[in-house]
Design an enzyme around this catalytic site. Sequence first.
Site, mmCIF file in Angstrom:
data_model
loop_
_atom_site.group_PDB
_atom_site.id
_atom_site.type_symbol
_atom_site.label_atom_id
_atom_site.label_comp_id
_atom_site.label_asym_id
_atom_site.label_seq_id
_atom_site.Cartn_x
_atom_site.Cartn_y
_atom_site.Cartn_z
ATOM 1 N N LYS A 296 32.834 42.338 38.823
ATOM 2 C CA LYS A 296 31.909 43.332 39.352
ATOM 3 C C LYS A 296 31.794 44.556 38.429
ATOM 4 C CE LYS A 296 30.505 40.870 42.725
ATOM 5 N NZ LYS A 296 31.309 40.308 43.723
ATOM 6 N N HIS B 254 23.606 40.410 41.497
ATOM 7 C CA HIS B 254 24.590 39.799 42.400
ATOM 8 C C HIS B 254 23.929 38.568 43.031
ATOM 9 C CE1 HIS B 254 27.519 40.574 46.031
ATOM 10 N NE2 HIS B 254 28.048 39.735 45.157
ATOM 11 N N ASP C 167 27.822 33.828 42.174
ATOM 12 C CA ASP C 167 28.009 35.255 42.482
ATOM 13 C C ASP C 167 27.216 36.203 41.575
ATOM 14 O OD1 ASP C 167 29.418 37.141 44.225
ATOM 15 O OD2 ASP C 167 30.513 37.768 42.438
ATOM 16 N N ARG D 171 37.631 45.056 48.143
ATOM 17 C CA ARG D 171 37.120 46.096 47.248
ATOM 18 C C ARG D 171 37.195 47.449 47.949
ATOM 19 N NH1 ARG D 171 32.334 45.984 46.977
ATOM 20 N NH2 ARG D 171 31.812 44.125 48.175
ATOM 21 N N CYS E 146 28.008 36.913 52.442
ATOM 22 C CA CYS E 146 26.803 36.591 53.217
ATOM 23 C C CYS E 146 26.192 35.259 52.808
ATOM 24 C CB CYS E 146 25.784 37.716 53.113
ATOM 25 S SG CYS E 146 26.316 39.184 54.019
ATOM 26 N N ARG F 109 40.684 34.481 49.707
ATOM 27 C CA ARG F 109 39.806 33.905 48.671
ATOM 28 C C ARG F 109 40.482 32.774 47.915
ATOM 29 N NH1 ARG F 109 34.587 36.615 47.518
ATOM 30 N NH2 ARG F 109 34.514 38.217 49.109
ATOM 31 N N SER G 59 27.866 40.752 49.759
ATOM 32 C CA SER G 59 29.194 40.140 49.750
ATOM 33 C C SER G 59 29.476 39.433 51.076
ATOM 34 C CB SER G 59 30.248 41.214 49.511
ATOM 35 O OG SER G 59 29.997 41.841 48.275
ATOM 36 N N TYR H 216 43.558 43.517 43.623
ATOM 37 C CA TYR H 216 42.590 42.671 44.317
ATOM 38 C C TYR H 216 41.374 42.384 43.418
ATOM 39 C CZ TYR H 216 38.668 41.129 46.998
ATOM 40 O OH TYR H 216 37.582 40.404 47.388
#
Length: 618
Positions: A239, A259, A306, A91, A283, A398, A281, A230
């Site tokens: 998002k 989130h 998420d 991002r 974590c 990812r 993010s 991306y």
Amino acid sequence: PDARPEITTAANSPSSAPVVLEADRPADVVAFVERIARLTTPDQIYWVDGSTRERHALLQQLVAAGTLTQLNPDIRPYSFLARSDERDVARVEERTFICSEREEDAGPTNNWMAPEQMRAELEPLFTGSMRGRTLYVVPFAMGPIGSSMTRYGVQLTDSPYVVVSMGTMTRMGSAALAQIARGQSWVPAVHSVGAPLNNGQKDVPWPCNETKYIAHFPKEREIWSYGSAYGGNAILAKKAFALRIASVMARDEGWLAEHMLLIKVTSPAGKKYHMAAAFPSACGKTNLAMLTPTTPGWTVETIGDDIAWLHIGKDGRLRAINPEAGFFGVAPGTGISTNRTAVDTLWGNTIFTNVALREDGDVWWEGLTDTPPARLIDWRGEEWTPDSGRPAAHPNSRFTVAAHQAPSIADTWDDPEGVVIDAIIFGGRRRALAPLVVEARDWDHGVFMGATISSEQTAAAEGTVGQLRRDPFAMLPFAGYNMADYFAHWLDFGKRLRRSARVPRVFQVNWFRKSPEGKFLWPGFGENGRVIEWMVARLESEACIDETPLGGIPRQGELNVAGLDLPEEDLTELFRMDTDELEAEADDVEHFFQTFGDKLPAELRHQLSHLRSRVRAQ
Ligand code: GTP
Ligand code: SPV
Ligand code: MN
């Protein structure tokens, strides 16, 4: 491998989806498509129906274009590897804008640009930006089709990689379009990779542009994204919509867009609880969402990994849905010993982005196995050996996979009513100070915890990895309006919950505390179930706390560490709170709060002075 792919289980392509005839396409969507097509001048326009057949054709086309490589179907059925442009891997927070009318409505934590100025900057970029490409019309639903919590959108994009990703991450296609045709409101989102093709010009595998904009217009509830393919920059349902725009809708309509992962926990006695957890993010959300507890009798099932939308249900209780339909998860660190469930989820029908390729046509990344293969092709497409001295997979590589493929998925994961939330967890990645677990005294103290979460930056966004920053509610990059107003909204939400019914407990966790030698003190992953177990004991009033300046920690002996190879001094260190460090923390929180000026809710200032007096009394 050149074996032909066979169609195994479809990602999210309901065979029963209604067919929307061309004549029945909603007029406002048609007008939107025509307007954007006039601006971007694509060669073709294609309306996505979300069928398996269509997905298959798109995947074949992406393989032919070199964007995707098909993995060995005998090992990883119907799965693909995408290698992005090496400058388009995360991002771009510096290029993400909230274009509210007034700057103060974006707040000090967002980049702001006046809407007219942003439109003026975007207009020349989008002019002709889809030349030589296809404009895909992607209708989608966030949430189960037909749920009162579900919201709809239409993304226009010139990236087929984005279309197949949207197909996994959302309920995409005719079923969503049919709801829009029935009058559901929808969010328009425009996306271009910003790489028009001239007549006969050969395309590159991953078209993108060095100039990037991820722009949000909260008043119009509109999204414009340019220059990147991306995930978080381009899969706009995620998002951009489900957090930034949805947080604005949530503020106006009285709910929360967060989130957060969602899990269902079952105790050995068969009691069921649901928890929502916000970590920044990279974590640990996906990992906690797929937790396999190590302690006997406990199970955790996945509802989301998420994003969660929370609302107060008709019964007055806090309810949550996962608006997504798939996982866009971090690959590195995902292995048999850390997250067996994720490894099993990824058996097939998966798109991997920026991982390494094995000689046998399967994938690999750091942490998948303890010993790396002797030879690989790295994420950039270059030869790699364990001596290469660089990671084989990008740290933010990812996987994209349908949620229903997780063996841990709860049967209630797509319940249109959502699940009742018993506890909310905040967390971050901090080598020091933040204890393994601490319980808030009440909702308002929990809001203070959420508002002051601090975490070391990860590879999920461009920036300096490891740098400690405040990431309130793990929403620093995702709040669509002034963060101070967002805090106020959370405080207000607590008042409404108190009026109606039970208020969830709030906890804070930190799996990432380190020894002076830089070793993680807590084993993490499956062992995090022990912390969940203690939280459940608190919910059942079966466990006690010791008060500390930060909140309640498990009384000595109450956290189940039986059978863990955890030295007593490490356990002590996991909860140690140094007075000087706490004072420095309070000073830093004060400094952070000052950035909000008068907008900071008075309650948070009170919470900070309570913290200071408790530190002095320690
Ligand atoms: P986003 O998708 O970016 O929002 O991230 P996420 O919060 O879902 O993070 P994820 O679960 O994918 O974890 C990110 C990284 O943290 C991975 O490399 C994990 O292996 C690692 N991780 C997750 N849980 C733990 C834990 O309990 N302990 C340690 N040491 N690492 C963990
Ligand atoms: C994150 O960065 O928090 C993610 C990945 O979950 S992205 O979809 O790129 O935002
Ligand atoms: Mn995320």
